[in-house]
Scaffold this active site. Structure first.
Site, PDB file in Angstrom:
ATOM      1  N   LYS A 159      56.551   9.318 -61.586  1.00  0.00           N
ATOM      2  CA  LYS A 159      56.811   7.911 -61.911  1.00  0.00           C
ATOM      3  C   LYS A 159      55.885   7.453 -63.038  1.00  0.00           C
ATOM      4  O   LYS A 159      56.323   6.881 -64.016  1.00  0.00           O
ATOM      5  CB  LYS A 159      56.619   7.065 -60.644  1.00  0.00           C
ATOM      6  CG  LYS A 159      56.827   5.597 -60.870  1.00  0.00           C
ATOM      7  CD  LYS A 159      56.705   4.799 -59.583  1.00  0.00           C
ATOM      8  CE  LYS A 159      56.638   3.323 -59.919  1.00  0.00           C
ATOM      9  NZ  LYS A 159      56.528   2.460 -58.749  1.00  0.00           N
TER      10      LYS A 159
ATOM     11  N   GLU B 246      47.769  16.246 -60.861  1.00  0.00           N
ATOM     12  CA  GLU B 246      48.347  17.484 -60.323  1.00  0.00           C
ATOM     13  C   GLU B 246      49.606  17.860 -61.103  1.00  0.00           C
ATOM     14  O   GLU B 246      49.816  19.022 -61.499  1.00  0.00           O
ATOM     15  CB  GLU B 246      48.718  17.316 -58.838  1.00  0.00           C
ATOM     16  CG  GLU B 246      47.546  17.147 -57.896  1.00  0.00           C
ATOM     17  CD  GLU B 246      47.115  15.691 -57.715  1.00  0.00           C
ATOM     18  OE1 GLU B 246      47.447  14.846 -58.584  1.00  0.00           O
ATOM     19  OE2 GLU B 246      46.433  15.406 -56.715  1.00  0.00           O
TER      20      GLU B 246
ATOM     21  N   GLY C 264      57.097   4.945 -55.428  1.00  0.00           N
ATOM     22  CA  GLY C 264      57.127   6.414 -55.452  1.00  0.00           C
ATOM     23  C   GLY C 264      57.760   7.007 -54.205  1.00  0.00           C
ATOM     24  O   GLY C 264      58.638   7.870 -54.272  1.00  0.00           O
ATOM     25  N   ARG C 265      57.342   6.532 -53.036  1.00  0.00           N
ATOM     26  CA  ARG C 265      57.860   7.123 -51.793  1.00  0.00           C
ATOM     27  C   ARG C 265      59.262   6.634 -51.457  1.00  0.00           C
ATOM     28  O   ARG C 265      59.849   7.052 -50.458  1.00  0.00           O
ATOM     29  CB  ARG C 265      56.896   6.852 -50.643  1.00  0.00           C
ATOM     30  CG  ARG C 265      56.546   5.399 -50.446  1.00  0.00           C
ATOM     31  CD  ARG C 265      55.316   5.245 -49.569  1.00  0.00           C
ATOM     32  NE  ARG C 265      54.803   3.885 -49.519  1.00  0.00           N
ATOM     33  CZ  ARG C 265      53.983   3.356 -50.418  1.00  0.00           C
ATOM     34  NH1 ARG C 265      53.600   4.072 -51.461  1.00  0.00           N
ATOM     35  NH2 ARG C 265      53.546   2.123 -50.295  1.00  0.00           N
TER      36      ARG C 265
ATOM     37  N   GLU D 265      51.863   6.161 -45.981  1.00  0.00           N
ATOM     38  CA  GLU D 265      51.396   5.566 -47.239  1.00  0.00           C
ATOM     39  C   GLU D 265      51.808   4.088 -47.282  1.00  0.00           C
ATOM     40  O   GLU D 265      51.129   3.274 -47.904  1.00  0.00           O
ATOM     41  CB  GLU D 265      51.966   6.328 -48.446  1.00  0.00           C
ATOM     42  CG  GLU D 265      51.210   6.042 -49.737  1.00  0.00           C
ATOM     43  CD  GLU D 265      51.536   7.026 -50.858  1.00  0.00           C
ATOM     44  OE1 GLU D 265      50.832   8.042 -50.995  1.00  0.00           O
ATOM     45  OE2 GLU D 265      52.500   6.775 -51.596  1.00  0.00           O
TER      46      GLU D 265
ATOM     47  N   HIS E 164      57.242  25.306 -28.223  1.00  0.00           N
ATOM     48  CA  HIS E 164      56.375  26.447 -27.918  1.00  0.00           C
ATOM     49  C   HIS E 164      55.010  26.297 -28.580  1.00  0.00           C
ATOM     50  O   HIS E 164      54.303  27.288 -28.764  1.00  0.00           O
ATOM     51  CB  HIS E 164      57.062  27.744 -28.356  1.00  0.00           C
ATOM     52  CG  HIS E 164      58.299  27.998 -27.552  1.00  0.00           C
ATOM     53  ND1 HIS E 164      58.278  28.664 -26.350  1.00  0.00           N
ATOM     54  CD2 HIS E 164      59.574  27.588 -27.733  1.00  0.00           C
ATOM     55  CE1 HIS E 164      59.508  28.694 -25.845  1.00  0.00           C
ATOM     56  NE2 HIS E 164      60.312  28.044 -26.672  1.00  0.00           N
TER      57      HIS E 164
ATOM     58  N   LYS F 282      41.164  10.013 -56.057  1.00  0.00           N
ATOM     59  CA  LYS F 282      41.601  10.472 -57.392  1.00  0.00           C
ATOM     60  C   LYS F 282      40.477  10.268 -58.408  1.00  0.00           C
ATOM     61  O   LYS F 282      40.178  11.148 -59.209  1.00  0.00           O
ATOM     62  CB  LYS F 282      42.800   9.645 -57.870  1.00  0.00           C
ATOM     63  CG  LYS F 282      44.116   9.951 -57.234  1.00  0.00           C
ATOM     64  CD  LYS F 282      45.185   9.211 -58.042  1.00  0.00           C
ATOM     65  CE  LYS F 282      46.470   9.027 -57.288  1.00  0.00           C
ATOM     66  NZ  LYS F 282      47.403   8.113 -57.938  1.00  0.00           N
TER      67      LYS F 282
HETATM   68  O1  F6P Z   1      49.910   9.373 -53.597  1.00  0.00           O
HETATM   69  C1  F6P Z   1      49.935   8.311 -54.485  1.00  0.00           C
HETATM   70  C2  F6P Z   1      51.168   8.317 -55.333  1.00  0.00           C
HETATM   71  O2  F6P Z   1      51.081   7.274 -56.231  1.00  0.00           O
HETATM   72  C3  F6P Z   1      52.479   8.223 -54.519  1.00  0.00           C
HETATM   73  O3  F6P Z   1      52.796   6.940 -54.148  1.00  0.00           O
HETATM   74  C4  F6P Z   1      53.426   8.847 -55.456  1.00  0.00           C
HETATM   75  O4  F6P Z   1      54.617   9.205 -54.812  1.00  0.00           O
HETATM   76  C5  F6P Z   1      52.611  10.037 -55.926  1.00  0.00           C
HETATM   77  O5  F6P Z   1      51.301   9.536 -56.051  1.00  0.00           O
HETATM   78  C6  F6P Z   1      53.065  10.646 -57.216  1.00  0.00           C
HETATM   79  O6  F6P Z   1      53.018   9.726 -58.263  1.00  0.00           O
HETATM   80  P1  F6P Z   1      53.801   9.947 -59.607  1.00  0.00           P
HETATM   81  O7  F6P Z   1      55.250  10.011 -59.286  1.00  0.00           O
HETATM   82  O8  F6P Z   1      53.444   8.784 -60.473  1.00  0.00           O
HETATM   83  O9  F6P Z   1      53.330  11.254 -60.204  1.00  0.00           O
END
Ligand code: F6P
Length: 547
Positions: free
Chosen positions: A210, A216, A271-272, A357, A388, A512
């Site tokens: 987003k 990452e 995002g979620r 979240e 199990h 972060k």
């Molecule tokens: O974990 C924090 C967050 O902002 C989530 O809400 C989001 O889904 C994720 O990081 C990834 O963010 P982006 O889509 O901006 O890379």
């Protein structure tokens, strides 16, 4: 806004506390069914293809009425309408919350700041459909002219969990000639394992972010680009092998992806909550645009139900309120989601982000400390495997763990013969667990089996463990959409009652920021100001072993 009372100060909250005190130690399921066997039929709601049985809950008509009164007092439906109207209900980020617009019909009108967002939603969906069609047909080729056979989605959190979960869920509907992989972890092993057996000339990377700033994702995408260029040796290859899903055109361009290869979404999609936006492109390539649209229709069925169904028959409202009863009045700390479907193996992991979240908050919308319990720990894996592993604790441990059991009347198409026949055994386990959890086995029943007296306590099952059973006919794209929307709105209901902002996620920021600060200490031995003594010692030990 500051005159909004805390939920615990409302008379409806006190009424629930009194009701709980009256039914202490706890309402008993055997008793509840003895007094009213009709609850097996009465405590069922239907939405779309889903049949939700909530008869095995520690509630009676009075509990449910009191919970609905709490929902009314906290104006859950008012906030719901404000969300659907596009009001900026995410107050800490000053944003509208409009994932529901992502599945609105073409002719709907939903405005953000006076602008109808629906045409843009459908324009992107159409572009996605066109692109997915070209990849699936082989018309979209790689830089060397080879057909794309592998699609690797690089993203994390909401930019990974949704498509990864749905790809597993809908495997039966996927084009089996395509290989789809999902890379999220900044551990280089993730990308390595995902790409080691792939031909770069046949591989398309979808960089999903987003913000397009998530470390990452950008790190993995940069390494993926090097992997590609090492093999193909030409910068121009990036244009055929990389597409981006983002709200941030500037950052996408900076990364080197042409915005012609970018599929857009908007800051009013959290995002979620973004899986049914452009973030679903990898899934659309796998299952095709028509199936993707069927899934969106499924979401919409539940959206419309949430808006129109009366409180007594409103599935997300009920699920949310039942969770509040356990979480805030009966002391439950967690909630298990246990799908009896191999294809839903990632469903609970997806819900963890959606729920935790969103509702893992300890201040209310006005910034006051939340002195009441908010979001539960959500956990679980497919049911039979769990049986199990950890079901022992649910059955005979000391904790109250409400659970959702999710199952299907039919196995997915594609299973036949003996494998399809196994489905009855799978579902027998679901029904048996629901019964065992609810009604247990009394000491008298154990004795009647001739069990020696000293073993009776060990073999007795207290029961009284609440479950919702969600039964659908088959795990189709539409049903998956229905299930996700059901949980989205359940989370919404709970956040509304708790008076928290379910749509921000400031809690992930500190880690972060610190990671960025600590990294130079690991790589260059730099002196990092502000490291606490414990972390400083850990960094020193790491560097010593890293040599
Ligand atoms: O974990 C924090 C967050 O902002 C989530 O809400 C989001 O889904 C994720 O990081 C990834 O963010 P982006 O889509 O901006 O890379």
């Amino acid at each position: 806004m500051s005159d909004v009372p805390e939920p615990t100060r409302r008379p409806q909250w006190t009424a629930l506390e009194n009701h709980r005190r009256d039914t202490l130690p706890r309402p008993d399921l055997r008793e509840l069914f003895d007094t009213d066997p009709s609850r097996a039929e009465r405590y069922v709601v239907r939405v779309g293809d889903l049949r939700l049985d909530y008869s095995k809950h520690l509630v009676d008509d009075e509990t449910l009425a009191l919970l609905r009164e709490l929902a009314e007092a906290t104006d859950v439906f008012g906030l719901r309408d404000a969300m659907f109207r596009g009001e900026r209900i995410n107050t800490t980020e000053d944003r509208a919350v409009l994932h529901t617009a992502l599945r609105a019909p073409r002719d709907a009108v939903i405005e953000v700041d006076g602008e109808n967002v629906v045409p843009a939603v459908h324009a992107v969906l159409d572009r996605m459909a066109d692109f997915a069609g070209r990849v699936r047909s082989g018309e979209w080729t790689g830089h060397t002219g080879k057909r794309i056979r592998n699609v690797v989605n690089i993203g994390i959190g909401g930019s990974d969990l949704g498509p990864a979960m749905a790809y597993e869920a809908l495997r039966a509907y996927t084009d089996r000639s395509l290989t789809l992989r999902f890379v999220s972890n900044v551990d280089g092993a993730d990308l390595h394992e995902a790409t080691r057996d792939l031909d770069p000339a046949e591989t398309l990377f979808i960089v999903a972010s987003k913000t397009f700033t998530t470390i990452e994702t950008i790190t993995n995408a940069t390494s993926a680009r090097s992997w590609l260029l090492d093999a193909l040796g030409d910068e121009k290859a990036v244009a055929r092998h990389f597409v981006a899903l983002s709200t941030n055109a500037g950052k996408v361009t900076d990364f080197g992806i042409d915005t012609a290869n970018m599929f857009e979404f908007w800051d009013w999609v959290g995002g979620r909550y973004s899986f049914d936006s452009a973030i679903g492109l990898s899934l659309m390539i796998a299952i095709g645009p028509d199936r993707f649209r069927e899934m969106l229709d499924g979401f919409r069925i539940v959206d419309e139900h949430f808006v129109n169904a009366p409180a007594e028959a409103n599935a997300p409202l009920l699920m949310g309120l039942l969770g509040i009863w356990y979480n805030n009045f009966l002391g439950a700390q967690s909630h298990a989601v246990l799908p009896y479907s191999h294809y839903l193996s990632k469903f609970t992991a997806y819900l963890q982000q959606l729920d935790m979240e969103s509702n893992g908050k300890s201040v209310d919308r006005q910034g006051r400390p939340a002195t009441w319990q908010t979001g539960p720990v959500v956990w679980g894996t497919p049911g039979t495997n769990g049986q199990h592993a950890y079901y022992q604790l649910i059955h005979q441990g000391t904790k109250l763990i409400p659970a959702d059991l999710i199952g299907f009347a039919r196995p997915v198409d594609g299973l036949s013969g003996e494998l399809a026949a196994q489905h009855d055994l799978l579902m027998a386990n679901l029904f048996a667990q629901g019964q065992a959890l609810a009604f247990g086995k009394t000491a008298e029943e154990v004795r009647a089996e001739g069990v020696p007296e000293e073993q009776v306590p060990h073999r007795t099952f207290r029961g009284n463990h609440p479950t919702t059973t969600i039964l659908a006919t088959e795990l189709t794209p539409s049903v998956l959409g229905q299930l996700i929307a059901l949980y989205e709105h359940k989370v919404f209901v709970q956040g509304a009652v708790w008076n928290i902002d379910s749509f921000d996620q400031w809690g992930v920021e500190l880690g972060k920021v610190l990671a960025k600060r600590v990294e130079p200490a690991l790589t260059q031995g730099a002196d990092v100001p502000g490291l606490d003594p414990s972390t400083a010692a850990l960094v020193a030990a790491y560097r010593e072993r890293r040599k």
